[in-house]
Scaffold this motif. Structure first.
Motif, PDB file in Angstrom:
ATOM      1  N   TYR A 155     -30.902   3.380 -29.840  1.00 49.44           N
ATOM      2  CA  TYR A 155     -31.861   2.463 -30.470  1.00 49.44           C
ATOM      3  C   TYR A 155     -30.779   1.592 -31.442  1.00 49.44           C
ATOM      4  N   LYS A 156     -30.832   0.366 -31.434  1.00 50.84           N
ATOM      5  CA  LYS A 156     -30.238  -0.444 -32.180  1.00 50.84           C
ATOM      6  C   LYS A 156     -31.076  -1.425 -33.229  1.00 50.84           C
ATOM      7  N   VAL A 157     -31.130  -1.381 -34.555  1.00 56.63           N
ATOM      8  CA  VAL A 157     -32.120  -2.177 -35.074  1.00 56.63           C
ATOM      9  C   VAL A 157     -31.614  -2.996 -36.072  1.00 56.63           C
ATOM     10  N   ASN A 158     -32.248  -3.987 -36.697  1.00 59.03           N
ATOM     11  CA  ASN A 158     -31.618  -4.766 -37.597  1.00 59.03           C
ATOM     12  C   ASN A 158     -31.654  -4.449 -39.197  1.00 59.03           C
ATOM     13  N   PHE A 159     -32.536  -3.565 -39.524  1.00 56.29           N
ATOM     14  CA  PHE A 159     -32.546  -3.149 -41.000  1.00 56.29           C
ATOM     15  C   PHE A 159     -32.357  -1.621 -41.165  1.00 56.29           C
ATOM     16  N   MET A 160     -31.602  -1.362 -42.389  1.00 52.40           N
ATOM     17  CA  MET A 160     -31.364   0.330 -42.559  1.00 52.40           C
ATOM     18  C   MET A 160     -32.616   0.866 -42.790  1.00 52.40           C
ATOM     19  N   SER A 161     -33.739   0.148 -43.423  1.00 54.30           N
ATOM     20  CA  SER A 161     -35.126   0.638 -43.541  1.00 54.30           C
ATOM     21  C   SER A 161     -35.718   1.219 -42.171  1.00 54.30           C
ATOM     22  N   THR A 162     -35.440   0.146 -40.938  1.00 58.45           N
ATOM     23  CA  THR A 162     -36.158   0.637 -39.929  1.00 58.45           C
ATOM     24  C   THR A 162     -35.562   2.061 -39.513  1.00 58.45           C
ATOM     25  N   ALA A 163     -34.207   1.958 -39.492  1.00 55.46           N
ATOM     26  CA  ALA A 163     -33.416   3.126 -38.804  1.00 55.46           C
ATOM     27  C   ALA A 163     -33.812   4.359 -39.699  1.00 55.46           C
ATOM     28  N   LEU A 164     -33.918   4.196 -40.957  1.00 53.62           N
ATOM     29  CA  LEU A 164     -34.522   5.412 -41.843  1.00 53.62           C
ATOM     30  C   LEU A 164     -35.986   6.075 -41.285  1.00 53.62           C
ATOM     31  N   GLU A 165     -36.628   5.156 -41.165  1.00 56.16           N
ATOM     32  CA  GLU A 165     -38.155   5.413 -40.990  1.00 56.16           C
ATOM     33  C   GLU A 165     -37.931   6.014 -39.400  1.00 56.16           C
ATOM     34  N   MET A 166     -37.172   5.549 -38.394  1.00 58.18           N
ATOM     35  CA  MET A 166     -37.204   6.068 -37.012  1.00 58.18           C
ATOM     36  C   MET A 166     -36.560   7.437 -37.156  1.00 58.18           C
TER      37      MET A 166
END
Length: 241
Positions: A155-166
């Motif tokens: 998974y590659k995302v744009n925001f750290m908040s998204t990565a932490l929630e995932m």
């Protein structure tokens, strides 16, 4: 070049009007992604001590921080070392702080039980990473096997908040920097652990940039000194996480 000249003229006009007081004026600041996350709190604290100094904030990519300084669109810039080695001689940099790369995982994860987590432990584990230059910074000087695994993260995302929630939802584990106390608090409050990665310990450095060929205004000097003092006192704990 014409834009730079116009910016210089406007800057001279602004500074001339504020020379009567060291506690007045305007500071224009450009910050990269991770630095931008912590900057509002810094500016709010600065405003309490210097209520007559206005600070404008321009958040941009790490590469564009130096460009804004070169074009005299801002007085100061805060960002990583990315791009500085290739910059013009007219840019000076002072180290502001440095932070270790960490891994974030659920408390129940197998790695959370280890006394030390090393980069090689991440192989074969689903990863969530940020897009763009972050991956290049992470993988520099790592063994090919782990570097390839990070570059091909599931998974590659744009925001750290998204990565932490995932990560909290069990999609995998993520890599991050402990760039804000609030992030560390959120991690621990949501059943996650943030652990520094070893073998090797990799640090990401953040600098404060300015033009070498022109003196800072009294307002910019006050803000730069405040910035250095603020991070010296607030990031000691983060650097030793």
């Amino acid at each position: 070049q014409a834009r730079r000249i116009l910016n210089e003229m406007q800057l001279f006009e602004n500074e001339a009007s504020s020379l009567t007081s060291l506690a007045q004026g305007q500071v224009r600041l450009a910050v990269s992604q991770f630095a931008a996350s912590s900057m509002p709190a810094v500016i709010a604290q600065f405003a309490k001590e210097y209520p007559d100094i206005s600070v404008s904030l321009l958040d941009c990519s790490a590469e564009n921080v130096l460009e804004h300084i070169q074009n005299i669109e801002v007085d100061l810039g805060v960002g990583t070392e990315l791009g500085f080695m290739e910059s013009e001689d007219d840019i000076s940099a002072d180290l502001l702080y440095q932070l270790p790369f960490c891994v974030v995982m659920p408390d129940s994860h197998a790695l959370a039980q280890k006394s030390e987590v090393v980069w090689q432990d991440l192989v074969d584990i689903p990863l969530i990473t940020l897009q763009g230059p972050f991956i290049e910074q992470v993988t520099a000087e790592l063994d090919e096997s782990i570097a390839s695994h990070i570059q091909q993260a599931r998974y590659k995302v744009n925001f750290m908040s998204t990565a932490l929630e995932m990560t909290r939802q069990g999609f995998g584990i993520t890599l991050c920097l402990p760039y804000m106390p609030e992030v560390i608090d959120w991690v621990s409050a949501n059943g996650l652990q943030m652990r520094p990665l070893a073998q090797p310990v990799k640090m990401r450095r953040f600098f404060i940039y300015q033009r070498s060929s022109r003196a800072l205004s009294p307002a910019s000097i006050a803000f730069k000194q405040f910035l250095q003092s603020y991070f010296a006192s607030h990031f000691d704990d983060l650097q030793s996480i």
